[in-house]
Enzyme design. Structure first.
Site, short mmCIF file in Angstrom:
data_model
loop_
_atom_site.label_atom_id
_atom_site.label_comp_id
_atom_site.label_asym_id
_atom_site.label_seq_id
_atom_site.Cartn_x
_atom_site.Cartn_y
_atom_site.Cartn_z
CD GLN A 60 -3.05 -1.05 2.16
OE1 GLN A 60 -2.95 -0.28 3.11
NE2 GLN A 60 -4.06 -1.88 2.03
CB CYS A 61 4.46 1.80 -0.12
SG CYS A 61 5.69 3.11 -0.14
N GLY A 62 3.10 4.30 -1.67
CA GLY A 62 3.12 5.08 -2.91
C GLY A 62 4.25 4.68 -3.85
CG LEU A 63 8.11 4.87 -2.81
CD1 LEU A 63 9.29 4.73 -1.87
CD2 LEU A 63 8.44 5.80 -3.97
CB ALA A 64 3.19 -0.19 -4.59
#
Length: 191
Positions: A60-64
């Site tokens: 769920q990270c913006g860097l996914a």
């Protein structure tokens, strides 16, 4: 010089935390095992002679989007000996609610990922897995990149089990520095 180094170790060891003192005698990444996605030990020594890219991940990270970039590296360099290991962690922002097998399933569905995942693992602070404590002590990434400060921190381990590099979360897996270090570790000629 060697005598001075040994003397400094004896002076510094009493001041290290217990966790740091435990990793002083570790000689390589091959001395560690992580828990596999199936709950069984994932011995890093099983990958002796390979180049490892160990990355703490969070779905769920913006860097996914880096899941896809990591897969691209595996696809391009896997036949040359690259092994990508995703280490799901909930340490930063609570962005990994899933357990390991669910992470593998979700990333395969969303990003086409087929590399290895471990069980969910602590990668920072006192609870950090010993591999992460050891890697941070190697000081291969400089002050801001020596240890995970967010999701998608990357550690590159050479064929000899020694840490080659440490790369900050925001550094794309496709970054020129990572690719250069990776190709050198794999002994692959750049394109």
């Amino acid at each position: 010089m060697k005598t001075l180094f040994v003397a400094l170790i004896f002076v510094m060891v009493p001041f290290l935390s217990t966790a740091q003192a435990k990793v002083v005698n570790i000689t390589s990444a091959y001395d560690f095992a992580l828990n596999g996605a199936d709950g069984k030990p994932l011995q890093l020594s099983d990958y002796r002679g390979k180049v490892l890219l160990v990355v703490n991940t969070a779905t769920q990270c913006g860097l996914a989007g880096q899941f896809r970039d990591l897969q691209a590296l595996k696809d391009k360099y896997g036949d040359n000996g690259l092994v990508v290991i995703g280490v799901p962690s909930n340490d930063f922002g609570g962005q990994e609610p899933l357990e390991a097998e669910a992470v593998a399933s979700k990333t395969k569905e969303d990003y086409g990922v087929d590399y290895l995942f471990t069980a969910k693992t602590a990668v920072s602070g006192e609870a950090a897995h010993p591999f992460y404590k050891w890697a941070a002590l190697q000081n291969k990434g400089g002050l801001l990149s020596d240890k995970p400060r967010w999701n998608f921190h990357k550690y590159l381990v050479g064929r000899d089990g020694q840490l080659v590099g440490s790369y900050a979360s925001a550094t794309s897996p496709q970054d020129e520095k990572i690719v250069k270090d990776l190709e050198a570790a794999l002994a692959v000629k750049p394109e």
